[in-house]
Design an enzyme around this catalytic site. Structure first.
Site, mmCIF file in Angstrom:
data_model
loop_
_atom_site.group_PDB
_atom_site.id
_atom_site.type_symbol
_atom_site.label_atom_id
_atom_site.label_comp_id
_atom_site.label_asym_id
_atom_site.label_seq_id
_atom_site.Cartn_x
_atom_site.Cartn_y
_atom_site.Cartn_z
ATOM 1 N N HIS A 169 43.864 44.438 41.514
ATOM 2 C CA HIS A 169 42.440 44.751 41.600
ATOM 3 C C HIS A 169 41.806 44.900 40.215
ATOM 4 C CE1 HIS A 169 38.930 45.482 43.781
ATOM 5 N NE2 HIS A 169 39.249 46.533 44.496
ATOM 6 N N ASP B 179 38.470 40.996 42.379
ATOM 7 C CA ASP B 179 37.637 41.866 43.207
ATOM 8 C C ASP B 179 37.885 41.583 44.685
ATOM 9 O OD1 ASP B 179 36.467 43.014 40.956
ATOM 10 O OD2 ASP B 179 34.926 41.454 40.848
#
Length: 509
Positions: free
Chosen positions: A480, A484
């Protein structure tokens, strides 16, 4: 006189090991004829002759480490007045050796002794465990016959005999840990040689340890570069004779982190009753299993790992496979499986969401304009991930052939280091073992891994009706820090669309 030098070895590769000489001093060579083979931590490089003539001298013998542009050998020109000089010198040397041998036989001596060394183990691999000795002291063997097998944290490495002879003494017993370039055993080229007495082992141990105290050795080029970049001077080397390796510098750079609060120690093992302990078995973890455990835990500690899920209707892919599998196998000589569909679908999706095919390097993101697809494979020794390079430019048949070849090598423990390096994305198929749902762990430094699962008939609603379809859950674990949620979901949707309508792959949609 023509010099034979080490060619350019590739990006970030500064040294190689001389693996095999195909010619001997005095041999005639033609231009571009292969003289020797070099091994780097990534590839094997063949060195052709720059000119026709006679190999007059070998400067770097087999097993030696050489840098880029280092002198390997020299060649006398074919029209040189003295092309026979090397041969005469060779004959003289043979005569000297013959006289020396006669002297040795008169005094009861044996043939020349040779060291059996640990071969180059690969990039970032500095040590191995001696797994099995195939020969015992006193046993004879032929050149290139396997003497022992080493186990690293990635692959098994067989050590061939550098020449025909007799094993006189084993220096590294089974189960012991050895470093790259270290000594494994001593052999004699005389078939009548007797094994060295075991008592010598005690005498040699202090000498071996004291030899590493001197610091008049050349550190690894990669280590010197790292030390210069990070202003490090006093780094303890663990290489041969105290040589500083890249891993030593990385450990020294991480040393300040030791002041941070240490993680809680593992809870002690609960007491076990004596009668239960008698029925337990303790087995030391293999190097491969230790590395798997460390890498997976490091991945969890380093990456901001998250998993997103979707499901795919496999009806169209299964129908297409059923329709063409016989023709496909007849033409290409390989079965049409589902892995080629998934590989193609992932390559297609990675073009649209390139951050899933990227990696973090310090404060930079490295985007890969190619796809080296890692295909996770379970073996009796543990999980390995062979890599299919440039999978995005391959056909279905080429992908299936590559998967089949790498799978066989993985099962036989014959994968090379180069075949497991350089992956940019990974596919893990837990469905072959019956897994219905799981969250795969990233294979660092990659930023994405796709988990496939079991195809199972389930009721789904289509156009207002409940129908039974072959469904599969897909799981994408991603870092992450650079991927995204939007990118991760988009990637999975593109894979789903390509599998539910394979024609989209032909149309590049």
């Amino acid at each position: 006189m023509t010099e034979v030098r080490v060619p350019t070895l590739g990006e970030s590769v500064t040294e190689a090991t001389v693996a095999t000489w195909f010619k001997k001093p005095g041999d005639k060579v033609a231009q571009d004829e292969m003289l020797c083979e070099l091994e780097t931590d990534k590839v094997t490089v063949e060195v052709p002759s720059p000119a026709a003539g006679t190999l007059s001298e070998i400067v770097a013998a087999e097993g030696e480490t050489v840098g880029v542009d280092a002198l390997l050998a020299s060649i006398s020109a074919a029209d040189d007045a003295g092309p026979e000089q090397p041969k005469e010198r060779s004959q003289k040397e043979n005569g000297d050796r013959a006289e020396a041998k006669d002297e040795k036989s008169d005094t009861g001596g044996s043939g020349a002794e040779m060291d059996v060394m640990v071969p180059t183990l690969g990039e970032s691999v500095s040590e191995a465990t001696v797994s099995t000795w195939f020969k015992k002291p006193g046993e004879a063997f032929a050149a290139d016959e396997m003497l022992c097998e080493l186990e690293t944290d990635k692959v098994s490495v067989e050590v061939p005999a550098p020449a025909a002879g007799v094993l006189t003494k084993v220096l590294a017993e089974e189960g012991s840990t050895v470093e790259a370039g270290g000594k494994l055993a001593i052999m004699s080229t005389d078939s009548d040689a007797a094994p060295a007495p075991a008592a010598d082992d005690k005498d040699e141990a202090p000498a071996a340890s004291s030899s590493g105290t001197g610091k008049d050795v050349e550190d690894a080029p990669s280590a010197k570069k790292l030390m210069a970049e990070n202003d490090l001077t006093d780094v303890q080397g663990t290489g041969k004779d105290g040589r500083v390796m890249k891993e030593d510098v990385l450990k020294a750079m991480a040393a300040p982190a030791a002041s941070a609060p240490a993680p809680a120690a593992a809870a002690p093992r609960a007491p076990v009753a004596a009668e239960q302990a008698a029925r337990e078995e303790r087995v030391k973890m293999t190097k491969l299993r230790q590395t798997i455990a460390k890498r997976l835990k490091d991945s969890q500690n380093t990456a901001a790992m998250l998993t997103t899920y979707n499901e795919v209707d496999m009806s169209e892919a299964m129908a297409l496979r059923k329709q063409y599998k016989d023709e496909f196998e007849k033409k290409h000589g390989v079965r049409l499986g589902f892995m080629s569909f998934f590989t193609k679908a992932c390559c297609h999706a990675l073009k649209e969401v390139p951050e899933v095919n990227a990696e973090i390097d310090g404060t930079e993101i490295v985007y890969k304009n190619y796809v080296n697809m890692g295909i996770a494979a379970g073996t009796p020794q543990g999980l390995v991930v062979p890599v299919i390079n440039d999978a995005d430019s391959m056909s279905f048949a080429e992908i299936e052939k590559a998967i089949g070849e790498k799978g066989r090598k993985a099962r036989d423990g014959k994968l090379s280091m180069a075949e497991m390096q350089g992956g940019t994305f990974t596919i893990s198929n837990g469905g072959v073992y019956g897994s219905l749902m799981s969250s795969p762990i990233l294979n660092p430094p990659q930023s994405g891994i796709l988990g496939m699962h079991k195809i199972q008939d389930r009721p789904v609603a289509i156009n207002g009706e409940v129908v039974i379809r072959p469904m599969m859950y897909l799981a994408l674990s991603y870092d992450h820090r650079i991927v995204d949620g939007k990118g991760a979901v988009t990637f999975l949707v593109r894979v789903k669309e390509a599998l539910e309508d394979p024609r989209r792959l032909l149309m590049d949609l």
